[in-house]
Design a protein around this motif. Structure first.
Motif, PDB file in Angstrom:
ATOM      1  N   VAL A  75       0.973  -1.059   0.100  1.00 43.68           N
ATOM      2  CA  VAL A  75      -0.132  -0.134  -0.193  1.00 43.68           C
ATOM      3  C   VAL A  75       0.898   1.135   0.111  1.00 43.68           C
ATOM      4  N   ALA A 134      -0.212   3.697  -2.802  1.00 51.43           N
ATOM      5  CA  ALA A 134      -0.380   5.133  -2.391  1.00 51.43           C
ATOM      6  C   ALA A 134       0.173   6.155  -3.358  1.00 51.43           C
ATOM      7  N   LEU A 166      -1.999   6.892  -6.335  1.00 50.13           N
ATOM      8  CA  LEU A 166      -3.519   7.271  -6.002  1.00 50.13           C
ATOM      9  C   LEU A 166      -3.170   8.702  -5.759  1.00 50.13           C
ATOM     10  N   GLU A 193     -10.407   8.660 -12.242  1.00 54.10           N
ATOM     11  CA  GLU A 193      -9.988   8.559 -10.860  1.00 54.10           C
ATOM     12  C   GLU A 193     -11.108   7.396 -10.030  1.00 54.10           C
ATOM     13  N   HIS A 194     -12.415   7.545 -10.251  1.00 53.76           N
ATOM     14  CA  HIS A 194     -13.316   6.687  -9.746  1.00 53.76           C
ATOM     15  C   HIS A 194     -12.945   5.258 -10.082  1.00 53.76           C
ATOM     16  N   HIS A 206     -13.972   9.438   1.892  1.00 52.90           N
ATOM     17  CA  HIS A 206     -12.886   8.550   1.398  1.00 52.90           C
ATOM     18  C   HIS A 206     -12.931   7.279   2.222  1.00 52.90           C
ATOM     19  N   SER A 207     -13.399   6.456   1.655  1.00 54.24           N
ATOM     20  CA  SER A 207     -13.165   5.021   2.269  1.00 54.24           C
ATOM     21  C   SER A 207     -11.829   4.405   2.096  1.00 54.24           C
ATOM     22  N   PRO A 251      -8.690   5.053   2.252  1.00 58.02           N
ATOM     23  CA  PRO A 251      -7.879   5.122   3.600  1.00 58.02           C
ATOM     24  C   PRO A 251      -8.318   4.084   4.833  1.00 58.02           C
ATOM     25  N   MET A 281      -7.262   0.827   3.637  1.00 62.02           N
ATOM     26  CA  MET A 281      -6.037   0.575   3.829  1.00 62.02           C
ATOM     27  C   MET A 281      -5.417   0.205   5.367  1.00 62.02           C
ATOM     28  N   SER A 291      -9.831   7.448  10.297  1.00 62.83           N
ATOM     29  CA  SER A 291      -9.028   7.810   9.107  1.00 62.83           C
ATOM     30  C   SER A 291      -9.625   9.253   8.825  1.00 62.83           C
ATOM     31  N   THR A 317      -9.270  12.151   5.608  1.00 62.73           N
ATOM     32  CA  THR A 317      -8.702  12.303   4.632  1.00 62.73           C
ATOM     33  C   THR A 317      -9.259  13.717   3.920  1.00 62.73           C
ATOM     34  N   VAL A 344      -6.667   9.716  15.521  1.00 67.33           N
ATOM     35  CA  VAL A 344      -7.403  10.184  14.465  1.00 67.33           C
ATOM     36  C   VAL A 344      -6.206  10.601  13.383  1.00 67.33           C
ATOM     37  N   ASP A 367       2.825   4.527  11.027  1.00 68.94           N
ATOM     38  CA  ASP A 367       2.303   5.428  12.249  1.00 68.94           C
ATOM     39  C   ASP A 367       1.074   4.819  13.002  1.00 68.94           C
TER      40      ASP A 367
HETATM   41  C1  B12 Z   1      -9.835   8.474  -4.219  1.00 73.46           C
HETATM   42  C2  B12 Z   1      -9.998  10.112  -3.841  1.00 73.46           C
HETATM   43  C3  B12 Z   1     -11.494  10.254  -3.895  1.00 73.46           C
HETATM   44  C4  B12 Z   1     -12.675   9.452  -3.739  1.00 73.46           C
HETATM   45  C5  B12 Z   1     -12.859   8.515  -2.660  1.00 73.46           C
HETATM   46  C6  B12 Z   1     -13.210   7.070  -3.163  1.00 73.46           C
HETATM   47  C7  B12 Z   1     -12.783   6.206  -1.922  1.00 73.46           C
HETATM   48  N1  B12 Z   1     -13.483   4.907  -2.273  1.00 73.46           N
HETATM   49  O1  B12 Z   1     -12.201   6.298  -1.116  1.00 73.46           O
HETATM   50  C8  B12 Z   1     -13.892  10.633  -4.009  1.00 73.46           C
HETATM   51  C9  B12 Z   1     -14.389  10.466  -5.402  1.00 73.46           C
HETATM   52  C10 B12 Z   1     -15.148   9.899  -3.068  1.00 73.46           C
HETATM   53  C11 B12 Z   1     -13.318  11.798  -3.311  1.00 73.46           C
HETATM   54  C12 B12 Z   1     -13.991  12.818  -3.089  1.00 73.46           C
HETATM   55  C13 B12 Z   1     -13.317  14.176  -2.852  1.00 73.46           C
HETATM   56  N2  B12 Z   1     -12.318  14.321  -2.980  1.00 73.46           N
HETATM   57 CO1  B12 Z   1     -10.611  13.027  -3.004  1.00 73.46          CO
HETATM   58  N3  B12 Z   1      -9.232  12.175  -3.321  1.00 73.46           N
HETATM   59  C14 B12 Z   1      -9.045  10.877  -3.690  1.00 73.46           C
HETATM   60  C15 B12 Z   1      -7.696  10.389  -3.929  1.00 73.46           C
HETATM   61  C16 B12 Z   1      -7.322  10.312  -5.355  1.00 73.46           C
HETATM   62  C17 B12 Z   1      -7.192   9.316  -3.054  1.00 73.46           C
HETATM   63  C18 B12 Z   1      -7.396   9.058  -1.624  1.00 73.46           C
HETATM   64  C19 B12 Z   1      -6.949   8.002  -0.937  1.00 73.46           C
HETATM   65  O2  B12 Z   1      -7.563   6.762  -0.929  1.00 73.46           O
HETATM   66  N4  B12 Z   1      -5.843   8.361  -0.140  1.00 73.46           N
HETATM   67  C20 B12 Z   1      -4.913   7.371   0.414  1.00 73.46           C
HETATM   68  C21 B12 Z   1      -3.463   7.342   0.215  1.00 73.46           C
HETATM   69  C22 B12 Z   1      -3.021   7.328  -1.249  1.00 73.46           C
HETATM   70  O3  B12 Z   1      -3.310   8.895   0.828  1.00 73.46           O
HETATM   71  P1  B12 Z   1      -2.961   9.180   2.190  1.00 73.46           P
HETATM   72  O4  B12 Z   1      -3.720  10.362   2.583  1.00 73.46           O
HETATM   73  O5  B12 Z   1      -1.492   9.234   2.427  1.00 73.46           O
HETATM   74  O6  B12 Z   1      -3.603   8.091   3.258  1.00 73.46           O
HETATM   75  C23 B12 Z   1      -2.758   7.198   4.082  1.00 73.46           C
HETATM   76  C24 B12 Z   1      -3.300   7.635   5.545  1.00 73.46           C
HETATM   77  O7  B12 Z   1      -4.752   7.986   5.473  1.00 73.46           O
HETATM   78  C25 B12 Z   1      -3.232   6.228   6.399  1.00 73.46           C
HETATM   79  N5  B12 Z   1      -4.275   6.173   7.548  1.00 73.46           N
HETATM   80  C26 B12 Z   1      -5.384   5.631   7.022  1.00 73.46           C
HETATM   81  N6  B12 Z   1      -5.988   5.806   8.402  1.00 73.46           N
HETATM   82  C27 B12 Z   1      -5.228   6.287   9.270  1.00 73.46           C
HETATM   83  C28 B12 Z   1      -5.548   6.282  10.645  1.00 73.46           C
HETATM   84  C29 B12 Z   1      -4.340   6.717  11.325  1.00 73.46           C
HETATM   85  C30 B12 Z   1      -4.814   7.206  13.014  1.00 73.46           C
HETATM   86  C31 B12 Z   1      -2.890   7.113  10.755  1.00 73.46           C
HETATM   87  C32 B12 Z   1      -1.833   7.466  11.663  1.00 73.46           C
HETATM   88  C33 B12 Z   1      -2.910   6.954   9.412  1.00 73.46           C
HETATM   89  C34 B12 Z   1      -4.070   6.689   8.647  1.00 73.46           C
HETATM   90  O8  B12 Z   1      -3.308   5.320   5.470  1.00 73.46           O
HETATM   91  C35 B12 Z   1      -3.271   5.807   4.000  1.00 73.46           C
HETATM   92  C36 B12 Z   1      -2.189   5.131   3.335  1.00 73.46           C
HETATM   93  O9  B12 Z   1      -0.983   5.340   3.815  1.00 73.46           O
HETATM   94  C37 B12 Z   1      -6.911  11.606  -2.939  1.00 73.46           C
HETATM   95  C38 B12 Z   1      -5.542  11.932  -3.649  1.00 73.46           C
HETATM   96  C39 B12 Z   1      -4.543  11.723  -2.245  1.00 73.46           C
HETATM   97  N7  B12 Z   1      -3.631  12.733  -2.224  1.00 73.46           N
HETATM   98  O10 B12 Z   1      -4.815  11.240  -1.403  1.00 73.46           O
HETATM   99  C40 B12 Z   1      -7.961  12.915  -3.424  1.00 73.46           C
HETATM  100  C41 B12 Z   1      -8.133  14.027  -2.385  1.00 73.46           C
HETATM  101  C42 B12 Z   1      -8.049  13.410  -0.918  1.00 73.46           C
HETATM  102  N8  B12 Z   1      -9.555  14.353  -2.438  1.00 73.46           N
HETATM  103  C43 B12 Z   1      -9.685  15.627  -2.529  1.00 73.46           C
HETATM  104  C44 B12 Z   1     -10.811  16.357  -2.659  1.00 73.46           C
HETATM  105  C45 B12 Z   1     -10.549  18.009  -2.791  1.00 73.46           C
HETATM  106  C46 B12 Z   1     -12.029  15.801  -2.697  1.00 73.46           C
HETATM  107  C47 B12 Z   1     -13.338  16.382  -2.816  1.00 73.46           C
HETATM  108  C48 B12 Z   1     -13.704  17.556  -2.287  1.00 73.46           C
HETATM  109  C49 B12 Z   1     -13.619  16.784  -4.541  1.00 73.46           C
HETATM  110  C50 B12 Z   1     -14.854  17.293  -4.737  1.00 73.46           C
HETATM  111  N9  B12 Z   1     -14.710  18.597  -5.054  1.00 73.46           N
HETATM  112  O11 B12 Z   1     -15.876  16.839  -4.542  1.00 73.46           O
HETATM  113  C51 B12 Z   1     -14.311  15.271  -2.653  1.00 73.46           C
HETATM  114  C52 B12 Z   1     -14.595  15.198  -0.958  1.00 73.46           C
HETATM  115  C53 B12 Z   1     -15.696  14.215  -0.749  1.00 73.46           C
HETATM  116  C54 B12 Z   1     -15.716  14.172   0.892  1.00 73.46           C
HETATM  117  N10 B12 Z   1     -16.756  14.991   1.245  1.00 73.46           N
HETATM  118  O12 B12 Z   1     -15.037  13.592   1.254  1.00 73.46           O
HETATM  119  C55 B12 Z   1      -8.247  16.481  -2.234  1.00 73.46           C
HETATM  120  C56 B12 Z   1      -8.233  16.811  -0.825  1.00 73.46           C
HETATM  121  C57 B12 Z   1      -7.398  18.177  -0.812  1.00 73.46           C
HETATM  122  C58 B12 Z   1      -7.410  18.626   0.406  1.00 73.46           C
HETATM  123  N11 B12 Z   1      -6.265  18.518   1.355  1.00 73.46           N
HETATM  124  O13 B12 Z   1      -8.183  19.462   0.798  1.00 73.46           O
HETATM  125  C59 B12 Z   1      -7.293  15.111  -2.732  1.00 73.46           C
HETATM  126  C60 B12 Z   1      -5.785  15.337  -1.920  1.00 73.46           C
HETATM  127  C61 B12 Z   1      -6.975  15.412  -3.990  1.00 73.46           C
HETATM  128  C62 B12 Z   1      -6.317  16.534  -4.494  1.00 73.46           C
HETATM  129  N12 B12 Z   1      -4.950  16.515  -4.738  1.00 73.46           N
HETATM  130  O14 B12 Z   1      -6.867  17.658  -4.508  1.00 73.46           O
HETATM  131  N13 B12 Z   1     -12.075  11.540  -3.423  1.00 73.46           N
END
Ligand code: B12
Length: 273
Positions: free
Chosen positions: A111, A116, A119, A136-137, A172-173, A175, A178, A218, A220, A244, A253
């Motif tokens: 992952v 990641a 993604l 993306e979806h 964001h389901s 994360p 994951m 989680s 996001t 959180v 982490d």
């Molecule tokens: C897929 C995705 C979606 C999908 C989600 C589908 C699904 N089934 O999850 C959908 C289409 C629903 C979506 C919607 C939106 N999204 Co989106 N999405 C993404 C995308 C491409 C991947 C998200 C993901 O899976 N990340 C997981 C991994 C890859 O990232 P991560 O954050 O490092 O995650 C780690 C931690 O979370 C950790 N973890 C998990 N749980 C826990 C708990 C603890 C305690 C700890 C320590 C760690 C931990 O595990 C992960 C892996 O290491 C991201 C891009 C990105 N940079 O993440 C944008 C992103 C998160 N989305 C974004 C946005 C803006 C949106 C929308 C507002 C878009 C819109 N205008 O509608 C909506 C918001 C909807 C809502 N109300 O939540 C932005 C957020 C920007 C910001 N920081 O504000 C991003 C960053 C895209 C971008 N570059 O702009 N999204």
């Protein structure tokens, strides 16, 4: 096979040692020269202890643990993963994930290092308009299914029980999935509630189940951070340590903090600002 007995222990000449090991004379000679096979040079001839030969033969017959893929290979596979996720090629995504796991990659590494990064790149590309919402979806849906299929079921006693969810308003389901698979791989029992879970519901779920050791939210969508933190405060007050997530937080982490919460080090009180 010719044993040469001196008064200490039986020894073999190099050709006999090579025969016993099932390798060419030159291979045995190379092992002697590089020290893999200890030998004594007596009167211009190598003599090798029969015990060393037997040990080497046994170790060569033991199945070798598979060598986990190198960081360079994981990086290359992540680039490939990016291409096939963009193309929506689920078969190729599954193939990459399955072969890396079979080669000894943990789900956590898969992952963090392979799935990641693409993604996040797809998120950037979506934000700057170079990738459509459908692409993306589609990529997210593929990852969700593939991770579900890889769900680990490790041997041994579970360390405890963890509930994982994202709060209402956070869609964001992925994360949460994951986090759930990484926790399962690390031998935690997991209740995976997924995205958009009301804080009240999470609180009630934890309160109604004695076995829940830690709640994980989680996070996001930064807009719901306050809501997530408020829910965490209430769940902690009711007695369940709560963590959180947030941008930049990793699964490593998470695992460390869940263990810390069970040990009483993290997630019981409000973090000091
Ligand atoms: C897929 C995705 C979606 C999908 C989600 C589908 C699904 N089934 O999850 C959908 C289409 C629903 C979506 C919607 C939106 N999204 Co989106 N999405 C993404 C995308 C491409 C991947 C998200 C993901 O899976 N990340 C997981 C991994 C890859 O990232 P991560 O954050 O490092 O995650 C780690 C931690 O979370 C950790 N973890 C998990 N749980 C826990 C708990 C603890 C305690 C700890 C320590 C760690 C931990 O595990 C992960 C892996 O290491 C991201 C891009 C990105 N940079 O993440 C944008 C992103 C998160 N989305 C974004 C946005 C803006 C949106 C929308 C507002 C878009 C819109 N205008 O509608 C909506 C918001 C909807 C809502 N109300 O939540 C932005 C957020 C920007 C910001 N920081 O504000 C991003 C960053 C895209 C971008 N570059 O702009 N999204």
């Amino acid at each position: 096979m010719r044993f040469v007995d001196d008064d200490a222990e039986p020894t073999l000449e190099l050709q006999s040692a090579a025969d016993a090991l099932g390798v060419h004379y030159q291979t045995a000679y190379r092992w002697v020269r590089n020290g893999q096979l200890p030998a004594q040079l007596t009167a211009g001839k190598y003599r090798i202890s029969a015990r060393d030969v037997a040990e080497m033969r046994a170790s060569r017959q033991r199945p070798q643990a598979p060598k986990a893929p190198s960081p360079a290979r994981l990086h290359r596979q992540s680039t490939h993963m990016h291409e096939v996720l963009l193309a929506g090629d689920e078969y190729a995504v599954r193939k990459i994930a399955r072969s890396l796991v079979d080669e000894g990659t943990t789900i956590l590494e898969l992952v963090e290092s392979v799935i990641a990064p693409p993604l996040r790149a797809i998120g950037e590309a979506w934000a700057d308009g170079s990738v459509t919402i459908s692409v993306e979806h589609r990529a997210s849906a593929i990852v969700e299914r593939v991770l579900g299929d890889l769900l680990p079921n490790p041997r041994g006693r579970r360390k405890g029980t963890v509930v994982v969810a994202a709060i209402t308003g956070d869609l964001h389901s992925l994360p949460t999935t994951m986090a759930a698979v990484a926790l399962r791989e690390a031998n935690w029992r997991v209740h995976h509630l997924g995205a958009h879970t009301p804080g009240e519901e999470l609180l009630a779920f934890c309160a109604s189940r004695e076995e829940v050791d830690v709640a994980v939210i989680s996070l996001t969508s930064p807009e719901v951070r306050t809501r997530a933190e408020r829910a965490a405060v209430r769940i902690r007050k009711s007695g369940t340590p709560t963590l959180v997530g947030g941008a930049g937080r990793t699964l490593s982490d998470l695992l460390e903090e869940v263990q810390g919460a069970v040990d009483g080090r993290v997630g019981r009180r409000e973090p000091q600002k």
